[in-house]
Design a protein around this motif. Structure first.
Motif, mmCIF file in Angstrom:
data_model
loop_
_atom_site.group_PDB
_atom_site.id
_atom_site.type_symbol
_atom_site.label_atom_id
_atom_site.label_comp_id
_atom_site.label_asym_id
_atom_site.label_seq_id
_atom_site.Cartn_x
_atom_site.Cartn_y
_atom_site.Cartn_z
ATOM 1 N N LEU A 213 -25.457 -21.789 -52.750
ATOM 2 C CA LEU A 213 -25.267 -21.790 -51.305
ATOM 3 C C LEU A 213 -24.135 -22.709 -50.850
ATOM 4 O O LEU A 213 -23.415 -22.382 -49.918
ATOM 5 N N VAL A 214 -23.991 -23.853 -51.539
ATOM 6 C CA VAL A 214 -23.013 -24.841 -51.071
ATOM 7 C C VAL A 214 -21.593 -24.265 -50.982
ATOM 8 O O VAL A 214 -20.946 -24.396 -49.941
ATOM 9 N N VAL B 156 -16.281 -22.811 -49.247
ATOM 10 C CA VAL B 156 -15.164 -21.988 -49.726
ATOM 11 C C VAL B 156 -15.077 -20.715 -48.903
ATOM 12 O O VAL B 156 -16.090 -20.083 -48.609
ATOM 13 N N GLU B 157 -13.857 -20.353 -48.548
ATOM 14 C CA GLU B 157 -13.688 -19.136 -47.780
ATOM 15 C C GLU B 157 -13.784 -17.930 -48.700
ATOM 16 O O GLU B 157 -13.422 -18.000 -49.870
ATOM 17 N N ASN B 158 -14.244 -16.809 -48.170
ATOM 18 C CA ASN B 158 -14.361 -15.566 -48.943
ATOM 19 C C ASN B 158 -15.174 -15.766 -50.211
ATOM 20 O O ASN B 158 -14.855 -15.199 -51.247
ATOM 21 N N PHE B 159 -16.216 -16.528 -50.129
ATOM 22 C CA PHE B 159 -16.985 -16.773 -51.341
ATOM 23 C C PHE B 159 -17.943 -15.612 -51.584
ATOM 24 O O PHE B 159 -18.600 -15.121 -50.671
ATOM 25 N N LEU C 75 -16.126 -17.727 -60.828
ATOM 26 C CA LEU C 75 -16.026 -19.004 -61.534
ATOM 27 C C LEU C 75 -16.420 -20.156 -60.628
ATOM 28 O O LEU C 75 -17.033 -21.135 -61.070
ATOM 29 N N VAL C 76 -16.092 -20.040 -59.329
ATOM 30 C CA VAL C 76 -16.492 -21.076 -58.380
ATOM 31 C C VAL C 76 -18.003 -21.191 -58.356
ATOM 32 O O VAL C 76 -18.579 -22.283 -58.465
ATOM 33 N N TRP C 77 -18.636 -20.039 -58.245
ATOM 34 C CA TRP C 77 -20.098 -20.019 -58.232
ATOM 35 C C TRP C 77 -20.645 -20.652 -59.503
ATOM 36 O O TRP C 77 -21.544 -21.490 -59.471
ATOM 37 N N LEU C 78 -20.034 -20.220 -60.635
ATOM 38 C CA LEU C 78 -20.535 -20.660 -61.932
ATOM 39 C C LEU C 78 -20.478 -22.175 -62.048
ATOM 40 O O LEU C 78 -21.469 -22.830 -62.403
ATOM 41 N N TYR C 79 -19.314 -22.750 -61.685
ATOM 42 C CA TYR C 79 -19.183 -24.194 -61.859
ATOM 43 C C TYR C 79 -20.023 -24.951 -60.844
ATOM 44 O O TYR C 79 -20.539 -26.033 -61.154
#
Lengths: 219, 973
Positions: A25-26, A31-34, A41-45
């Motif tokens: 959720l964070v 982050v835009e367009n998440f 990869l953003v989600w993963l990390y």
């Protein structure tokens, strides 16, 4: 005694499951367009980070890890460094295994490595927190009838579930549906996370169900 | 009847093979082909039948149309033109159909309602079956006699715009073309704009005779959102515009002194209520066929739309353009088109069509005399002759026209009957044969499953209560029932049925056998149930503990079987196997770790080991003992054992990137392309030399001296052969020698292969004669190993140079696994067999095979042959395609023969082989029957079916070999 331990474990697992949720959720707020698929990869990390933080706080600060004999700073530091090295090695190990399973060697190496990091976070990090950088203890826990406490059993279950989840997650890849979640490594990392959550849920239930059969040797 | 496990499984597989053969015969109907391979010519046309000897005119009737425009709209359903939708969205066309000079029909397409077979049907007039599609995978171009070829041959200039399937089917046929790929289904505007953008300029030009337009957009919309989508309307309006454009510019403009032009609007297939196609439901099969030309009379109002066959368009167009009807056409002309021609010409057209159909009937049906249509045609021809006589004599009375009408009617009836008789033979599944075959193999599978506890017991004997069933009442009732069903089906079915055409005795025997099998199954099941009931209190759950490896083997087998239900998994089956194999290696690795690191041996096990020691000492020379062979100490043995699964994993990863197969990722560059690219010949040569050396080192261990030398020379010969063919470099030869076929070198290797195989067989035979048990065993295992090494040499010859590493890796893995894993970890025969099966399957794909017929390497059939000879070529191709599974099976025999308890293990393993083959094969056959109208049935499922059948054949051969090897146990207790 059983009830207390199981309840404690269940609450720790609930915290961990919550951390996965928070990790998803964070970035959605910052982050835009998440999206889980698009910016995978953003989600993963972010999930990795959250799980790692919660893991370390819960297990280190609450003192479930075996009591250390020495309390000198240098010993603690060496333990920390060894843990980091072990974590890195486990990332490399998972990376190698995934490549052996057929992930391309050079292309999308970053994605493969990210998956390895996720898997290490879900499995190795917990072992490090609970057992310390102690290979003998790991071998004991993961061999047949090696569990010596409720926590060992839960560790076995969650680790197994995460790995099996990632394994199952590879199955939809050859299907020709052209869905966004079939892109490498989305399905595998989702599978690993799903397996991890299942393990967190299953471990207390399973232990409670089998508490008559479970007899742990005393340390 | 008591049978040993190996005999039992061999018999089961043979019966299963018969069942599969029967099923395949029903599944792939034999296509109707004219026996002549040439194409029909105008000069072949029959003379006009005239009684008496008046001047016969063999001239072709004149063409009716000058230019033809064919607008084919993919997935145009009949109600899009003739239904309420047509009124709303295709007003211009509808107006033409109702009140213009046109004819409208509903054309019935035959399943498979998929574009390519439909295009073939429209152009050849034949009905392509699945086997046709499968068999023609290698040659994309349509080689059969067809309308376009005939048109081109008679000098007509053809222009084509649209689906590029046409371009692939008819290369060099078109004066001008622009193919559009039907790849992106989500695109439904661009594909059609690609066609329409050429239209204006082309219509203005005068340099073409036939214009073909194939619009794909409608089909794509159907796939996206179905026939009731809001996108359909605008698309139909667009199509209507196209028709209007063509009609106003080409059809209505009549040029003095020229024949009128013709516009054909048709669909290749319809679409189902969900928007897909491929099956045989009404909306998928019914397509509109509208012929528009000023030559037709104006119509008043739309009456009942006539129903014709889709293939009827072919002879109609051929005759209307004065072309010969293509040979294999089963269509009959549409009489309405020829209304304006004179009576004599009309009869002539019918006669030509009838003559062509009767020729085809004579070629394809041995009992053509009995067909009604043929008889009717002969009668009509006679009547036609007498009518002609009157006509030529100048009779113009009422009698003449009445008689003509009669002849006309006779002809039409004859055409209808002949066309029906022909099309009955194809395009239809022979369900009865399929069902009989399927029930046979289902029974065999159940038999195998029921026999599992007995077959895997220490006695390795299966008791099939066949004798008792012959005395039971239900058996006779079943035979009666089966026979009456057989008679009923065979006498009532109008379609031709293979099983019915078998001799009565054969059918009777199979029915008796099938019922006996069924009865014994029931009695076996009852026995099993009783036993379980009795045993219930005794058996505790702890007896049946499955290790992780067992669970994996079980899940893997079942999971693979289930995955066959998805077309993608069939296409990418190699991925499944690689994945399972990797997991297997990791599980084995875990087992090894467990053995060497953690678990100390329990005292009982230690004792067992020491008890067995004397016997192992005795046969050490012949067995796979690493200590004796490689001089490895116990400590390094541990590390080698640990390294083996990892090395296997690495080998598998390397081989996986050697040959990229499958469909989705087949285009990716792989190592074999790199090696074969010409610039890297040196690498390829070095790699081949290394592989051949490794092969020699690994195989020569257990051979006699003579075979060793033969093997070395043979492998040298293999390299020479590859050098002669030109795929690798020869170090001593610098002159650029002309490429030869390498026949001499190949023969050289063949001699050594035969020599080694002969020595092996001789040793095997001698081992039977030997008096001493130990000597006999040693001789036998040497003989087996020699047979194995002969096979390896043979495979090395057949494999292409870049595949030699595959063979080397295969041998390496076999050696290491046998040395350190299977024996050390005490895997039983069943586990070892399943692992061998998995490895065999994976190596089948490592070689570069896939479930597509196109990947079979046909060039193997020419190794050592000057020209194509069918039998050896087929054998060589089959052998090299299935080299992986065969080598692993052969290795399994060698390995088990050196085992301690080999007496039982050979039986167990042959049973496992049979079961492992039967489960996927039977499941797949049931599945294919259920999915027989699936969209991908002929492109994905049918080739896989052929592969499954072939694999079963190979497994049967292997199982027979097992049985022969197992025989001496019964002779020498």
């Amino acid at each position: 005694m059983w009830e207390v331990e199981i309840r404690g474990m269940a609450s720790a697992h609930a915290l961990l499951a919550g951390s996965v949720l928070v990790g998803s959720l964070v970035p959605a707020l910052s982050v835009e367009n998440f999206s889980v698929y698009g910016t995978h990869l953003v989600w993963l990390y972010s999930v990795c980070g959250c799980v790692a933080i919660v893991n370390i706080t819960v297990f280190w600060l609450l003192g479930i890890s075996p009591p250390t004999k020495k309390h000198t700073l240098s010993y603690k530091l060496s333990r920390l460094i060894r843990s980091c090295v072990y974590f890195l090695l486990s990332c490399l190990f998972f990376h190698t295994v995934v490549v052996l399973y057929g992930a391309s060697l050079l292309e999308s190496a970053l994605e493969t490595f990210s998956l390895a990091v996720l898997l290490s976070t879900l499995t190795t990090l917990r072992c490090l927190c609970m057992l310390g950088p102690n290979v003998q203890a790991w071998i004991r826990v993961f061999s047949r009838d090696g569990a010596m406490s409720v926590w060992d059993t839960s560790l076995q279950i969650t680790t197994g579930c995460s790995v099996v989840g990632a394994w199952l997650g590879a199955f939809p890849i050859p299907l020709d549906w052209d869905r966004p979640w079939q892109v490498w490594p989305v399905s595998c990392s989702l599978g690993a996370t799903g397996g991890f959550l299942t393990g967190l849920l299953a471990a207390p239930i399973w232990i409670r169900w089998h508490r008559k059969q479970l007899t742990y040797k005393l340390k | 009847m008591k049978l040993s496990s190996s005999v039992f499984s061999a018999i089961c597989l043979i019966i299963e093979l018969l069942g599969i053969a029967l099923f395949l015969r029903g599944f792939f109907p034999v296509p109707i082909k004219s026996s002549l391979s040439s194409k029909s010519k105008l000069s072949d046309l029959p003379a006009e039948p005239v009684v008496g000897s008046s001047p016969n005119s063999t001239k072709v009737p004149p063409p009716l149309f000058n230019r033809v425009v064919i607008v084919l709209i993919d997935a145009l359903r009949d109600d899009f033109v003739f239904g309420p939708n047509g009124k709303r969205f295709m007003p211009y066309t509808r107006n033409l159909v109702e009140s213009g000079s046109s004819h409208g029909f509903i054309a019935k397409a035959r399943p498979p309602t998929v574009t390519m077979p439909r295009i073939k049907a429209l152009t050849t007039g034949s009905i392509p079956g699945f086997i046709d599609v499968v068999m023609n995978l290698n040659s994309q171009a349509l080689l059969e006699d067809n309308l376009l070829w005939q048109a081109k041959n008679s000098g007509k200039r053809i222009i084509f715009y649209g689906d590029d399937t046409w371009v692939r089917l008819f290369p060099k046929h078109f004066l001008e073309y622009d193919g559009t790929t039907s790849f992106f289904v989500s695109d439904y505007t661009e594909v059609d704009n690609n066609v329409t953008r050429h239209l204006d300029s082309t219509l203005k030009r005068d340099d073409w005779d036939v214009l073909i337009l194939h619009y794909l957009g409608l089909d794509h919309i159907g796939h996206i959102s179905g026939p009731h989508s809001s996108l359909i309307g605008p698309k139909l309006l667009e199509m209507d515009d196209v028709i209007k454009k063509i009609h106003t510019s080409v059809i209505t403009t009549e040029v003095e002194g020229r024949l009128p032009n013709l516009l054909v609007l048709c669909g290749d297939h319809g679409m189902s209520e969900t928007g897909s196609h491929g099956g045989s439901s009404e909306p998928e099969v019914n397509t509109p066929l509208v012929l528009i030309s000023p030559a037709f009379p104006m119509k008043e109002g739309m009456g009942e739309t006539l129903v014709v066959e889709q293939v009827d368009l072919t002879p109609t167009l051929a005759l209307a353009l004065a072309l010969p009807i293509s040979q294999n056409s089963v269509g009959r002309l549409i009489p309405a088109v020829f209304e304006k021609a004179s009576l004599r010409e009309q009869l002539r057209y019918l006669h030509i069509n009838g003559h062509q159909l009767s020729n085809l009937l004579r070629d394809s049906n041995p009992s053509f005399h009995k067909e009604d249509g043929y008889e009717q045609f002969r009668m009509a021809e006679k009547a036609h002759g007498s009518w002609m006589k009157l006509y030529v004599e100048g009779n113009t009375s009422e009698v003449l026209s009445n008689m003509a009408k009669k002849v006309f009617k006779q002809y039409l009836e004859a055409l209808q009957a002949m066309s029906a008789a022909l099309s009955k033979q194809l395009g239809k599944y022979d369900m009865y044969s399929m069902m009989v075959g399927m029930s046979l193999i289902l029974q065999i599978l159940v038999l195998l499953l029921l026999a599992m506890p007995e077959a895997l017991s220490s006695a390795a004997c299966v008791d099939v209560p066949l004798a008792t069933t012959f005395l039971s009442l239900p058996f006779y009732l079943l035979v009666l029932l089966g026979f009456s069903v057989h008679v009923l089906v065979c006498t009532s079915s109008e379609a031709s049925c293979y099983f019915c055409s078998l001799p009565w005795l054969l059918a009777f025997i199979s029915i008796v056998f099938s019922s006996a099998l069924f009865c014994s199954l029931v009695s076996m099941a009852a026995r099993r149930a009783l036993k379980v009931d009795n045993k219930q209190p005794k058996t505790s759950s702890s007896e049946w503990t499955l290790s992780e490896l067992d669970v994996l083997l079980l899940i893997g087998t079942l999971g693979h079987t289930l995955s066959l239900a998805s077309s993608s998994f069939v296409e990418e089956e190699h991925q499944t196997w690689y994945f399972l194999l990797n997991t297997l290696c990791l599980a084995v690795f875990q087992d090894v770790c467990r053995k060497y690191f953690r678990e100390k041996r329990r005292p009982g096990e230690e004792e067992e080991e020491s008890l067995l020691l004397p016997s192992t000492m005795e046969e050490k020379s012949a067995s796979f003992s690493p200590v004796a062979e490689l001089g490895v100490s116990a400590d390094s043995e541990k590390w080698l054992a640990l390294a083996t699964p990892l090395l296997t994993l690495a080998c598998c990863r390397m081989l996986r990137s050697l040959n990229q197969t499958g469909v989705q990722w087949a285009h990716l560059p792989d190592l074999s392309h790199w090696l074969n690219s010409g610039d890297h010949k040196v690498f390829l040569s070095l790699l081949s030399i290394l592989s051949l050396l490794l092969i020699f080192l690994l195989v020569q261990r257990h051979c006699s001296l003579v075979s060793k030398i033969a093997l070395a020379l043979g492998l040298l010969g293999v390299y020479c052969y590859r050098a002669a063919v030109g795929s690798v470099l020869f170090p001593w030869q610098h002159s650029a020698q002309a490429m030869s076929k390498g026949t001499g070198e190949a023969h050289f290797v063949y001699i050594f292969v035969l020599g080694i195989l002969f020595t092996g067989v001789k040793d095997l035979l001698r081992s039977q004669m030997m008096s001493s048990v130990a000597d006999g065993r040693r001789m036998k295992s040497r003989g087996l190993w020699e047979v194995y090494s002969g096979m390896v040499l043979f495979v090395a010859l057949l494999f292409r140079a870049h595949n030699l590493p595959t063979l080397a890796c295969c041998l390496l893995i076999q050696t290491l696994m046998a040395q350190f894993i299977w024996k050390r970890l005490h895997y039983d025969a069943a586990q070892t067999t399943i692992m061998h099966c998995w490895f065999g399957q994976a190596f089948f794909y490592f070689q570069g095979n896939s479930n597509n017929i196109a990947t079979v390497d046909i060039s193997v059939g020419f190794v050592g042959l000057e020209s194509y000879v069918e039998a050896p070529a087929v054998f060589l191709t089959a052998f090299s395609t299935y080299a992986g599974p065969l080598l692993w099976a052969c290795h399994l025999v060698c390995y088990l023969n050196s085992e301690r308890d080999r007496a039982v293990s050979l039986g167990h393993s042959s049973y496992c082989f049979a079961l492992l083959r039967s489960i996927p094969a039977v499941f797949y056959i049931v599945l294919v029957t259920a999915l027989r109208y699936h969209l991908f049935i002929w492109s994905v499922f049918s080739p896989k079916l052929l592969y499954e059948a072939m694999h079963t054949l190979i497994t049967t051969a292997v199982c027979l070999f097992f049985t022969f090897m197992d025989q001496d146990r019964t002779r020498r207790p």
